[in-house]
Enzyme design. Structure first.
Site, short mmCIF file in Angstrom:
data_model
loop_
_atom_site.label_atom_id
_atom_site.label_comp_id
_atom_site.label_asym_id
_atom_site.label_seq_id
_atom_site.Cartn_x
_atom_site.Cartn_y
_atom_site.Cartn_z
N CYS A 131 -11.11 23.20 44.63
CA CYS A 131 -11.38 24.01 43.43
C CYS A 131 -10.59 25.33 43.46
CB CYS A 131 -12.87 24.27 43.29
SG CYS A 131 -13.61 24.94 44.76
N HIS A 157 1.53 29.61 56.22
CA HIS A 157 0.58 29.49 55.11
C HIS A 157 -0.47 28.42 55.42
CE1 HIS A 157 -1.00 29.59 51.05
NE2 HIS A 157 -0.96 28.27 51.06
#
Lengths: 139, 353
Positions: free
Chosen positions: B50, B96
Site C-alpha cells: 500500500c 534502497h
C-alpha cells in the site's frame, strides 16, 4: 546428612531467587506507576508472573528449610553447632513471618516483594559473620 | 551486471498515484516474468504494497535497464508517473532495498511488516522463474541485513501508536493475555479499536458497558462479549484485568472512592486502566492504589513518542550496518560472474565439474 545439607542449600537458593524476583517486581512496578519506561523494563518478565514467582519461591524455600532444620535436629550433636542452629532458626522465623503475613494479612505483592528483598539482605549480611563464628568455634 | 530499482513510494507519490500503479497479488508472477524477459533486463522482482510499488532488476547496462523499466511501467499503466518515480542504480539501488527491508524507508519507522512483504514478493518472482544469481544473492543478503539490524539495534523497539502501546503494556503486566478479562466503559470508536487489538492477542472475555444499552449490545455482539447496563459495571468488575474508559461523561466515572473497595475484593490481581476519554473517565489518584496502573491518552502518546525517538536515534547505526553490506555486495557484483549454483542445479544429470 545429605538431605539436611541439600535441602538447606536449595532453600537458600530459593530465597535468593525470591529476592531477585522481588527486586525485578519493584523496578517494574515503579516504572509502570511513574510511566517512565526505561530499556530494562522491556527485558523484565511480566509483573504478575514476578509476583507469583516471588510468593512461590518463598514458600518452597521455607518448606525446604523446615526439612533441612528438621534433619539437622534429628542428626543430634546440637551443642557444637549452636550458633548455626540459632541463625537457621532465625532465618526460618523471618521467612515464616513473611509467609504468615501474606497468608493471614493478605499482604500485597508489592509489600511481599519488599519483605523478600529485606529478608535476603538480612540473610546475606549475617551469613559471613555466622560462618566466621562457626569456623572460630571449630578451631 | 548492475542492480537497478525504479519505483514510487509514500515519499514520492500521493495515494491516488500509488493506487494507479499498484499491482495485485495475482498479477505479480506474470509481471515479474515479463519484466525479466524485457530487452536490456535479465532478472526482476516486483514489490507492491500500500505504500510502495518498486521494480528491482538486474541489467548489463544501468541506463538501458532503467529505460526498459520505465517503458514497461508506462506501457502497462498508460501513465509515466509524472516524475513520481525514483530511479536508483548500482550502490544506491542496493542501499534502497536494504533500507526498505529494515523499515528505514517505511511510513512508521522500523516497522517489520515490510520485511514479510518483500520476502513474499521475492518468493513469487523466484517461483515465476524471474530471478537469477544476482537478485537471489541480493535479496538473500537483504534479508540477512534486516535480521542483523533488528538484532543489533533498537530500531524495532517499543510501540509507536497509542493502541499498540496499550496492548504492549498489557502484555508487560499480565504476560499472556489469554486468561485476561477486558471491560469497556463507553462503546466509542477508540475503545473498540483498542479492545479489538487486545482481542487479537487472545483475551479471554470482554464486557461492554454503555449509557445506551443497545449500543453496548451491538459492540458486545461484534466482539463476542457480554453487554452490561452502565450502572451495573461494578457488578462484573471482580474478574476484570483491563478496564478501558472512553465515555463522554463530563466527570470521572471511576473514582478512588468507587475503586478502592472493589480492589480489596480481588486479591493480588493487578488492574490495568486505559483512559481514552477526554474529559478523563478515571480519577488520576487511582494510580496510587495498590496494583492499579492507570494510563491516559497523553501518557500512552508520550510512550509512543519516546519509542519513536529511540528508533530515530538508531538510524545512524542502521545506516552504518547497511553501508557495510552495500559495499560488500557491490564488491561481489564487481568481481564478475562465478559459478551459478541455480543454473548448475537445473542442468540435466547435475554432474559436478
Amino acid at each position: 546428612m545429605e538431605l539436611h545439607a541439600s535441602s538447606s542449600i536449595v532453600a537458600y537458593g530459593a530465597f535468593l531467587l525470591a529476592g531477585v524476583a522481588g527486586v525485578m517486581y519493584l523496578v517494574q512496578e515503579r516504572q509502570l506507576k511513574t510511566h517512565n519506561l526505561h530499556s530494562i523494563f522491556f527485558r523484565l518478565p511480566p509483573i504478575r508472573d514476578l509476583a507469583v514467582a516471588n510468593r512461590r519461591l518463598i514458600l518452597v524455600g521455607f518448606v525446604l528449610l523446615t526439612v533441612g532444620i528438621g534433619c539437622g535436629f534429628a542428626m543430634g550433636n546440637l551443642a557444637s553447632h549452636s550458633t548455626k542452629i540459632a541463625w537457621s532458626v532465625g532465618v526460618w522465623l523471618l521467612y515464616g513471618f513473611i509467609l504468615s503475613a501474606e497468608w493471614w494479612h493478605r499482604l500485597s505483592p508489592r509489600r511481599g516483594a519488599w519483605l523478600s528483598v529485606v529478608a535476603l539482605c538480612i540473610v546475606l549480611s549475617t551469613l559471613w559473620g555466622i560462618r566466621f563464628l562457626t569456623e572460630q568455634a571449630a578451631v | 551486471m548492475e542492480i537497478i530499482c525504479v519505483g514510487l513510494s509514500h515519499h514520492t507519490a500521493p495515494i491516488e498515484l500509488r493506487e494507479k500503479f499498484a499491482i495485485g497479488d495475482s498479477a505479480l508472477p506474470d509481471i515479474a516474468n515479463r519484466l525479466a524477459r524485457e530487452a536490456g533486463l535479465s532478472e526482476a522482482v516486483v514489490v507492491s504494497t500500500c505504500n510502495r510499488v518498486e521494480f528491482y532488476a538486474a541489467a548489463e547496462d544501468a541506463r538501458e535497464g532503467v529505460e526498459a523499466l520505465g517503458r514497461f511501467v508506462a506501457e502497462r499503466s498508460g501513465d509515466s508517473g509524472d516524475g513520481a518515480f525514483f530511479r536508483h542504480t548500482s550502490q544506491r539501488g542496493i542501499n534502497h532495498l536494504f533500507r526498505v527491508v529494515c523499515g528505514l524507508d517505511s511510513m512508521v519507522l522500523g516497522e517489520t511488516e515490510i520485511l514479510g512483504q518483500v520476502k513474499k514478493a521475492y518468493q513469487v518472482a523466484q517461483q515465476a522463474g524471474a530471478t537469477g544469481r544476482h537478485l537471489n544473492k541480493l535479496f538473500q543478503r537483504a534479508f540477512n541485513v534486516a535480521k542483523e539490524v533488528r538484532t543489533n539495534t533498537n530500531i524495532t523497539r517499543g510501540s509507536v501508536s497509542v493502541g499498540s502501546v496499550a496492548v504492549d503494556l498489557a502484555e508487560r503486566i499480565f504476560g499472556r493475555l489469554n486468561d485476561c478479562h477486558v471491560m469497556i466503559l463507553g462503546a466509542g470508536e477508540t475503545s473498540e479499536m483498542t479492545a479489538g487489538a487486545l482481542q487479537a492477542r487472545g483475551v479471554k472475555a470482554m464486557f461492554v458497558a454503555n449509557r445506551s444499552y443497545e449500543r453496548a449490545a451491538q459492540l458486545a455482539e461484534k466482539m463476542g462479549g457480554k453487554a452490561l447496563h452502565f450502572e451495573d459495571w461494578a457488578g462484573d468488575f471482580r474478574d476484570v484485568d483491563i478496564l478501558i474508559g472512553s465515555t463522554s461523561a463530563p466527570h470521572h466515572v471511576v473514582t478512588v472512592e468507587k475503586l478502592a473497595p472493589l480492589m480489596r475484593s480481588r486479591r493480588d490481581r493487578p488492574l490495568f486502566c486505559i483512559d481514552l476519554a477526554v474529559p478523563r473517565d478515571f480519577e488520576p489518584a487511582i494510580n496510587d492504589l495498590e496494583g492499579v496502573y492507570l494510563y491516559d491518552i497523553d501518557s500512552l502518546q508520550q510512550i509512543a513518542d519516546q519509542s519513536m525517538a529511540v528508533r530515530r536515534q538508531e538510524i545512524t547505526i542502521c545506516e552504518q550496518i547497511i553501508q557495510r553490506h552495500v559495499t560488500e555486495f557491490s564488491e561481489w557484483l564487481a568481481a564478475g560472474p562465478g559459478p551459478n549454483p541455480a543454473a548448475f542445479r537445473t542442468q540435466p544429470g547435475g554432474v559436478k565439474s
